[in-house]
Design an enzyme around this catalytic site. Structure first.
Site, PDB file in Angstrom:
ATOM      1  N   ASP A 151       1.564  -0.382  18.744  1.00 37.95           N
ATOM      2  CA  ASP A 151       1.877   0.505  17.689  1.00 37.95           C
ATOM      3  C   ASP A 151       2.029   1.968  18.210  1.00 37.95           C
ATOM      4  O   ASP A 151       3.299   2.609  17.987  1.00 37.95           O
ATOM      5  CB  ASP A 151       0.730   0.326  16.653  1.00 37.95           C
ATOM      6  CG  ASP A 151       1.212   1.576  15.523  1.00 37.95           C
ATOM      7  OD1 ASP A 151       1.962   1.282  14.886  1.00 37.95           O
ATOM      8  OD2 ASP A 151       0.524   2.580  15.637  1.00 37.95           O
ATOM      9  N   GLY A 187     -12.114  -1.639   7.096  1.00 37.83           N
ATOM     10  CA  GLY A 187     -10.745  -1.445   6.628  1.00 37.83           C
ATOM     11  C   GLY A 187     -10.094  -0.494   7.893  1.00 37.83           C
ATOM     12  O   GLY A 187      -8.636  -0.245   7.612  1.00 37.83           O
ATOM     13  N   LYS A 204       8.507   1.744  12.429  1.00 36.76           N
ATOM     14  CA  LYS A 204       8.165   2.152  13.882  1.00 36.76           C
ATOM     15  C   LYS A 204       8.876   1.093  14.643  1.00 36.76           C
ATOM     16  O   LYS A 204       9.442   1.461  15.618  1.00 36.76           O
ATOM     17  CB  LYS A 204       7.184   2.729  14.364  1.00 36.76           C
ATOM     18  CG  LYS A 204       5.791   1.835  14.172  1.00 36.76           C
ATOM     19  CD  LYS A 204       4.613   2.473  13.336  1.00 36.76           C
ATOM     20  CE  LYS A 204       4.782   2.528  12.016  1.00 36.76           C
ATOM     21  NZ  LYS A 204       3.514   2.889  11.414  1.00 36.76           N
ATOM     22  N   ARG A 210       2.631  -8.509  -9.299  1.00 41.91           N
ATOM     23  CA  ARG A 210       1.713  -7.269  -8.876  1.00 41.91           C
ATOM     24  C   ARG A 210       2.796  -6.073  -8.912  1.00 41.91           C
ATOM     25  O   ARG A 210       2.244  -5.044  -9.089  1.00 41.91           O
ATOM     26  CB  ARG A 210       1.384  -7.614  -7.491  1.00 41.91           C
ATOM     27  CG  ARG A 210       0.213  -6.613  -7.046  1.00 41.91           C
ATOM     28  CD  ARG A 210      -0.040  -6.946  -5.625  1.00 41.91           C
ATOM     29  NE  ARG A 210       1.258  -6.955  -4.645  1.00 41.91           N
ATOM     30  CZ  ARG A 210       1.662  -6.196  -3.995  1.00 41.91           C
ATOM     31  NH1 ARG A 210       0.479  -5.197  -3.375  1.00 41.91           N
ATOM     32  NH2 ARG A 210       2.660  -6.174  -3.050  1.00 41.91           N
ATOM     33  N   LYS A 250       5.614   4.221  18.401  1.00 42.06           N
ATOM     34  CA  LYS A 250       5.805   5.628  18.157  1.00 42.06           C
ATOM     35  C   LYS A 250       6.122   6.534  19.298  1.00 42.06           C
ATOM     36  O   LYS A 250       6.969   7.522  19.162  1.00 42.06           O
ATOM     37  CB  LYS A 250       4.387   6.165  17.744  1.00 42.06           C
ATOM     38  CG  LYS A 250       4.337   5.303  16.305  1.00 42.06           C
ATOM     39  CD  LYS A 250       2.688   5.729  15.870  1.00 42.06           C
ATOM     40  CE  LYS A 250       2.410   4.946  14.463  1.00 42.06           C
ATOM     41  NZ  LYS A 250       0.989   4.825  14.314  1.00 42.06           N
ATOM     42  N   THR A 295       0.892  -1.093  -0.020  1.00 47.65           N
ATOM     43  CA  THR A 295       0.079   0.106   0.144  1.00 47.65           C
ATOM     44  C   THR A 295       0.957   1.434  -0.063  1.00 47.65           C
ATOM     45  O   THR A 295       0.732   2.122  -0.770  1.00 47.65           O
ATOM     46  CB  THR A 295      -0.671  -0.077   1.254  1.00 47.65           C
ATOM     47  OG1 THR A 295      -1.682  -1.262   1.454  1.00 47.65           O
ATOM     48  CG2 THR A 295      -1.761   1.227   1.164  1.00 47.65           C
ATOM     49  N   ILE A 351       1.883  13.623   8.795  1.00 44.35           N
ATOM     50  CA  ILE A 351       2.060  14.727   9.902  1.00 44.35           C
ATOM     51  C   ILE A 351       3.580  14.795  10.086  1.00 44.35           C
ATOM     52  O   ILE A 351       4.291  14.070  10.580  1.00 44.35           O
ATOM     53  CB  ILE A 351       1.530  14.668  11.240  1.00 44.35           C
ATOM     54  CG1 ILE A 351      -0.021  14.385  11.062  1.00 44.35           C
ATOM     55  CG2 ILE A 351       1.702  15.951  12.277  1.00 44.35           C
ATOM     56  CD1 ILE A 351      -0.498  13.974  12.415  1.00 44.35           C
TER      57      ILE A 351
END
Lengths: 444, 444
Positions: B201, B187, B105, B49, B205, B13, B136
Site C-alpha cells: 500500500d 480495527g 492508489k 444498505r 502511494k 466506509t 492530507i
C-alpha cells in the site's frame, strides 16, 4: 506558447530569490506550467543593484508605473511591502488588467477587501501564497485542500523571529532581551524588530487565514495582538515543568458567537508536534470537522522559501489565469459575493468574549492564607483550577526569601471573567509584582 | 448555477463519509465551490444498505454502468478499489466524458499512465487527492504548492496500519506478531493485512508521489517493497539507544543516475518531527531545492478524512472543471506530453544502485576477533562505519550466554556493495543467525 511576462516591483531579498529560482529551475517550471515564466521587467529605486542581479535578462526601470503601463506584462509581482505605495501600485496594476502576486501580508490584512473587490471587478487574479508562512503552501491547503470541512480553528507558529527567540530562551534559559540581541546579530531579527516581537506580523497572517478559513472579510483592526516582550525565562521554565512549551501562536477559531482572532504567547502541551517546532521554522495546525487535525511545517521566511511561494502563484496563473474568471479559485476560498453574508453571521469577537485556559504566575508573600485568598477569588468568579504549583520561597528568591511564585493553571474561562478576577487579585497586599497571565491552548 | 451532479460507485466506509460530509457541510461547500455538489446516483451491489445511507436523496442502482450511462451525471467517484472492475469502470466513465474522482492508489500506481492518457484525450479531469495520505492535501502540495522547486526527495509515513504497529511495538516493547493481533482487534489492521504490513500500500502511494515529484510515469513495477513483518522488538530498542526511531517510509529521491523508489523500515533520527508521528497518523516530508524541507501531517485513512480529500477534488472540479482543458492543472503536475521525455532521462534505479546508510544487527559468538573480522570485510568493501554498539553477552542472551548482538551503523553505501559484504559476513561460523539489515535515513 509564449512565456508569461512578469514584472517585478522591488528586487530585494525575495525578489532576487524569485529571479534566481526561476532561472535555475526554468525547464522544470515550464514543464509544470505549460509555458515559460519570464521576468522581463524589474522596477527598483536602486537600479544599479537591480541590474547587477538580473543582468541582461530583464529591463530595469526606476519607476514601477512603467512596468504597470507596459502592455506586454501579464503579471505584476509586488515585493515592496507596507501599506503605502504598495497599495497604490497593486490597485493600479489591477486597474491595468494585470494579474498580481504579492507577499505583502500587511497590505492584504488591512486593505484586502478593497483589493480583492477591485480584482474581481477587473477579472484578474490576486495571489498571495507567500504572504503567510513563506514557502509552506498553507493558503492553498486552506483554500483548496480542505474545502470539504467546516474549519473549526487554525493555530500557527507564523513568525520565525519570535519562534527563534522563544527556542533560544528555552534552550539556554536566557531572558528575552539577551536573546533578541543575539537574534539581531545572527540576522533572525531586524534592527527594528517591533512588528515581529509585538505580534503584529503574526496578526497580519492570522487575519488572512481567518478570512480563508471562515469566509469572513479580512479584519485586522479586530485582531487581539500581544507579543513576547514580557515573557520571562522563569515562565518558560515553569511551563516546561508542567509539560508545556511556550509558543507565539496566531489563532483563529469559530465559536457559536463568532470568530476569535488573536495572537499571543501560548502554553502548548509539549507532546504536540507543533510544540516541537524549533528555531525560525513555521507550522500551522488546522482543525477541520471532517479531516481532523492537519499540520503544515516548513520555512516561513528567507529568499528562496518565499520565492517558492511566489513562483507557485505564477505557475497557478500560467495554468489557470487564461480561463474565464468564473473558472478560477476565489482568492479568499469563498466566492466573494458570499463574504458579506458571513461577515454578518460571524463577527470577530472582542477579547473579553474569548474562552481559553490560563497559566498565571503570581509573585506573593510567602505567608499563610495567600493561596486560599487567591483561589477563593477565582472560585467566586466561576474560574475552575486545573493545577497549582507553589515553589519553595528559597528556590525562587534565594535563601531566606520571603517571596514565592504561585503558578496556577485554569480550565476554560471567559477572558472577561479572568480580567475581573485578576483586577481583584492584583491589588492584594500579599501580591508583590504584576501578575503574569499566559493563555494555554490544548490544541486537541 | 445548477449543482454539479455526482455518481458514487461504491458506498462503503469512504462513500458514506463522502455522503455525510457533503450533506452536513453543504452550505459552506457551496459557498466555496460556487455551486452545489449533489450526489444524485449511487451504485452498490448491496442496494439495501446503500438506500439506508442515502435515503431519498439519491437514486440507488445495482449496476455501476447505469451511473456512467446517465447523461445528467457530471462526475463519477470510484470507491470500489482494486485493479479489476474499477479500472474498466474508470475508463468507461472517462470515455463517457465524465470527470473522475478516485481514492484508488493501486489502480493509479499500476495503470495511471493509461488512465491519465485516456482522460487527456477525452478532455476530462481525473482527480485522486484521496489516494495518498487520506485527508492530507499532499497531492495538491506537490502538484501545485511546490511547483517552483526541483524536488529532491519525498519521504512519507503513508500507511497508518504499520505506523500504529511500530508505535505500539516501541511503546510496549512487544514483537510484531503480538501487536498485529491487537491492531486487528482494534480495527487498525484488516483481517488480511498483507498489503499494509508488506509495504505494498505504501509503495502504491510512493509510486504516485514519485511521478508528481519528478515528472516521470507511474512505475509501480520498479518499486522496491519491503514490509515490517521481520522487525524485532530488539531492533526498535537498539535504534532507540542510538537516538533513532524505526518508521516504515515510502521514499522517492532524485539522484544523478535516476530516481530511487522504495518502501522499507527506516531508522530516522528521533529529533526529526517525522520521527514523532505516532499511531495511525500519516506525514510526508518533502525536500525542495528552493523551499527546503516542508512537512504535511494528518489522518491518512478513515471515512471522513478520506471523504475530505474526495470532496476537495469535487470542489476543484466544480471551480475549474468547466474551463477548457488547457486551463487546468495536469494530473501528475507536469504537462502530460513532457512525461515521456523525463521517463527517458530519469529511470527508476534498481535497488542495488540505491545509496543510503545502514543499521546492521549481527548475532555473533562472543569471542575474540569477531568484530575485527566483520569490520575488516566491510572495510574491504569500501563501507565506512559510523558507530558500533556491542552488547554484553549476559545482557543479550541471559547469564552465561556465549552469544551477543553486534550493532553497526554505516555511512552512505551503495546497496549492491552492502549486499556483497553481507554475502561474505553471513556464512562466517561466528555469525549465528540471519543478519538484520535496516536502512537509515537522516532526512536532512
Amino acid at each position: 506558447m509564449k512565456p508569461i511576462q512578469v514584472g517585478l516591483l522591488g528586487i530585494g531579498t525575495v525578489g532576487s530569490g524569485v529571479f534566481n529560482v526561476l532561472a535555475r529551475n526554468q525547464d522544470e517550471i515550464r514543464r509544470r506550467a505549460g509555458r515559460g515564466i519570464q521576468i522581463s521587467m524589474v522596477a527598483d529605486l536602486d537600479a544599479a543593484r537591480a541590474r547587477s542581479i538580473v543582468g541582461e535578462n530583464a529591463r530595469v526601470v526606476g519607476d514601477a508605473r512603467e512596468v504597470i503601463a507596459n502592455p506586454d506584462i501579464d503579471v505584476v509581482v509586488e515585493l515592496i511591502g507596507g501599506y503605502g505605495i504598495a497599495k497604490a501600485l497593486v490597485l493600479e496594476a489591477i486597474a491595468a488588467g494585470k494579474h498580481v502576486v504579492t507577499a505583502n501580508k500587511a497590505l492584504l490584512a488591512v486593505h484586502g477587501t478593497e483589493i480583492f473587490q477591485a480584482a474581481a471587478e477587473r477579472g484578474v487574479i490576486v495571489a498571495f501564497e507567500a504572504a503567510v508562512a513563506g514557502g509552506i503552501p498553507i493558503i492553498k491547503a486552506l483554500r483548496e485542500g480542505l474545502t470539504a470541512n467546516q474549519i473549526q480553528w487554525v493555530a500557527g507558529i507564523i513568525n520565525g523571529t519570535t519562534n527563534f527567540i522563544l527556542s533560544e530562551m528555552r534552550d539556554k534559559g536566557l531572558d528575552f532581551d539577551v536573546v533578541l540581541k543575539e537574534a539581531q546579530r545572527l540576522g533572525y531579527a531586524e534592527a527594528d524588530p517591533t512588528f515581529d516581537i509585538e505580534g503584529v506580523d503574526a496578526a497580519h497572517k492570522a487575519t488572512i487565514m481567518s478570512a480563508i478559513a471562515f469566509g469572513i472579510p479580512v479584519q485586522f483592526d479586530k485582531a487581539y495582538v500581544e507579543g513576547i516582550t514580557k515573557l520571562a525565562a522563569a515562565d518558560i521554565r515553569y511551563a516546561e515543568q508542567l509539560g508545556y512549551r511556550i509558543k507565539l501562536l496566531g489563532i483563529t477559531k469559530r465559536t457559536d458567537k463568532g470568530v476569535e482572532l488573536r495572537v499571543h504567547p501560548s502554553l502548548v502541551p509539549a507532546k504536540r508536534l507543533i510544540a516541537n517546532v524549533e528555531g525560525a521554522m513555521n507550522a500551522v495546525l488546522v482543525q477541520g470537522d471532517a479531516v481532523g487535525a492537519t499540520l503544515y511545517y516548513g520555512k516561513g521566511a528567507g529568499a528562496e522559501p518565499t520565492a517558492s511561494a511566489v513562483i507557485a502563484d505564477l505557475v497557478d496563473i500560467a495554468r489557470l489565469g487564461g480561463a474565464d474568471p468564473t473558472h478560477r479559485v476565489p482568492p479568499l476560498a469563498f466566492q466573494s459575493h458570499t463574504l458579506g453574508e458571513a461577515g454578518r453571521d460571524l463577527p470577530v469577537l472582542p477579547m473579553a468574549e474569548v474562552v481559553t485556559s490560563y497559566y498565571l504566575r503570581i509573585r506573593v508573600a510567602d505567608e499563610a492564607g495567600v493561596l486560599a485568598k487567591i483561589t477563593g477569588i477565582l472560585a467566586d468568579a466561576g474560574i475552575s483550577i486545573d493545577a497549582v504549583l507553589q515553589r519553595e520561597a528559597d528556590e525562587v528568591g534565594g535563601e531566606g526569601s520571603t517571596q514565592t511564585d504561585l503558578i496556577i493553571l485554569t480550565h476554560d474561562t471567559r477572558e472577561g471573567d479572568m480580567d475581573a478576577a485578576l483586577a481583584q487579585i492584583q491589588p492584594l497586599p500579599t501580591v508583590l509584582a504584576p501578575i503574569t497571565r499566559i493563555r494555554k491552548e490544548e490544541l486537541n
